[in-house]
Scaffold this motif. Sequence first.
Motif, short mmCIF file in Angstrom:
data_model
loop_
_atom_site.label_atom_id
_atom_site.label_comp_id
_atom_site.label_asym_id
_atom_site.label_seq_id
_atom_site.Cartn_x
_atom_site.Cartn_y
_atom_site.Cartn_z
N PHE A 114 0.85 -1.19 0.00
CA PHE A 114 0.00 0.00 0.00
C PHE A 114 0.89 1.24 0.00
CE2 PHE A 114 -2.65 -3.29 1.86
CZ PHE A 114 -3.88 -3.07 1.25
N LEU A 115 0.58 2.18 -0.87
CA LEU A 115 1.37 3.41 -0.99
C LEU A 115 0.43 4.60 -0.94
CD1 LEU A 115 4.06 4.73 -1.36
CD2 LEU A 115 4.00 4.19 -3.79
N ASP A 116 0.33 5.21 0.25
CA ASP A 116 -0.58 6.34 0.45
C ASP A 116 0.14 7.66 0.18
OD1 ASP A 116 -2.91 7.60 1.04
OD2 ASP A 116 -2.81 7.33 3.21
N ALA A 117 -0.65 8.68 -0.21
CA ALA A 117 -0.12 10.02 -0.54
C ALA A 117 0.94 9.95 -1.64
CB ALA A 117 0.44 10.71 0.71
N TYR A 118 0.64 9.17 -2.66
CA TYR A 118 1.60 8.89 -3.72
C TYR A 118 2.03 10.16 -4.46
CZ TYR A 118 3.41 7.03 -8.15
OH TYR A 118 4.18 6.75 -9.25
#
Length: 696
Positions: A114-118
């Motif tokens: 999961f990669l948030d604020a990409y």
Amino acid sequence: MAGRLLDHLSDLRHRLFVGRTAELELLQTALLADVRPFNILYVYGPSGIGKTALLHEFARLCRQLDVAARWLDARAIEPTPAAFTKALRRAAGLPPDGPLGDALATPGGRVVVFLDAYELLQPLEPWLRDEFLSDAPGDLLLIIASRQPPAPHWQTDADWHTLMRVLPLRNLTLQEAQEYLIRRGVPPDEHPAVLSFTHGHPLALSLVADLFDQRPGFHFEPDSAFDVVRVLLQQFLQQAPGPAHRAALEACALVRSLNEALLGAMLDLPRTDELFTWLRSLSFIEPAPGGLCPHELARDILVADMRWRNPDWYAELHRRARGYYIARLRQPTGPAQQQTLLDYIYLHRYSPAVRPFFEWRTGSLRADSMHPADRPALIAMVEAHEGPESARLAEYWLARQPHGVVVLRDASGEPVAFLAKVALHELTPGEAEHDPAVAAACRYLEMHAPLRPGEAATLFRFWLARDTYQSVSAAQSLLFVNMVRHYLMTSHLAFTFIPCADPDFWAPVLGYVDFQRLPEADFSIGGRDYGVYGHDWRVMPPLAWLTVLDEREISGDAHAMPSQPPTPILVLSQQDFSEAVQHALRDFTNVIRLRSNPLVQSRLVLERAGLQSEAHERVAALRCLIEEAVAKLGQIPRLQRWQQVLETAYLHPVEPQEQAAERLGLPFSTYRRYLKAGVAWIAEHLWLQELGETAS
């Protein structure tokens, strides 16, 4: 205990989560499939739309299906391959140093990252695509959440397009929003007004529901939404009712990111550690590079409330913030100064003339000097956007004035944009006519704003980004930041020109920053017309310019001037300046006459008296400058007689000059010769100061 608390938080999030059924079904199908139907799930939408909440539900689904997950928050990761690798290994419970592949290896053979604020990692995208994903296991699933849609190459590249699914998030439907209000316990009779006000925006729904939690019996009126926002802010402050806490929150909302030093400067307090810690505890305050920042919707609400409720306090906070930034701009140049300029410009984000023309998130783009190996890439950028004739001119100026080139590089060090400055005052005979743009700028200076000896003028000959040319982008915004750095840091700067391929598009923001449209400096190259804007820094120098811009931001009027506008600076030729010095010496004891002397509007006097000084203050400053110059003359042994003559003739005249000469033991002809030489020396001494040089 920590684990149980985390589970409790996860359960609470799940109970309040509504909607996004299709998105959850899509992920579940992908996780249960024997072969991954896609390897990238790209979720995007505006701030507050619920991207992070959806990712938490995705992670919960992974746990239910016993699929290994790695959670990365880009707000805590520098956009470099090394920082990304360390963060991923840490998320996998591994030591930070080691091969990347270990973090993707699991007993079950499947892992979800999961990669948030990409959007904060956009500069790293080529590496993520070409190295990280290309070398990753075939059953890896990367789930991205970003404020921005995927870059075009994800969609145009046929191979990557087949491996990606894109999920644009919108507001909740009416039914989903109503279900959320039910779960939050908002009274049913309040639902219509709340739903009409929020339009299903998840964060707005959450903030209004918080208000009902905190105020039993509260009644929501859409027409008084601004008052509701104000009350909501008060509720956030209930646990810390002190005025310093509210002031800290308002300071945090005003600036791009807030650290303890800036908080102390804005609140005028020696210690702010307790207030800073309190800010970090608020649910809508997020950590950011360089400090803290509120969620964008909360930021806008806070600032709007402050500007309406207490505009004087808003103006004062604005003044203190810009004072802090200006002080930091005087420190050594480099990346820190670039960030400070971005922070300063961010104070103007609510101006309708600035907001559409600036990208505040510049990622890992950094400004650098030009290296010889960069030239082919920079010339290719010009040819791609302006044609071969412009490219030949770019090659010409890159070779002749390489010191005037600023290159923007991405995380890999590749040039992605550049700014080429032509120093017009450094041109050798014939150079100007080689380029229509330079020739037009030089003609304009000769006709309308001739340079005085020692003054500088700059033409920003080329400014463009590889992928977006002169369109609004992170690169364009950073190029503008480097233009501002040039205005503030260049000695003796008299004039700057900015040519634009689309001058009408840039008119609002360039007019806001007091750059005038100069049709006489326009030019054409390769069948393409360019419009030029310019600013005379002798008429409105940098500090006065910043004062005007601040007044425009605070007032909301793109053409406003300070309530006490700066005295316009009079640009004198050296001959006119010398004549004015002669008259000032003759009128030294006559304050009334000195008020009409051109020197009281010179840069020299206004810098001493202040740009918004009164007439009597400017006269006093002029007299002081003359006294200092005469005293300086007396410090030179061989010229002390000149100083004595000036004293008796002009500064302290008590008798006719013939008697003064006799008292000094000088023939009257010698006295007059010394007087003429002394006046010339004073005029030259003050002229050097007018130009900003050190007189000796």
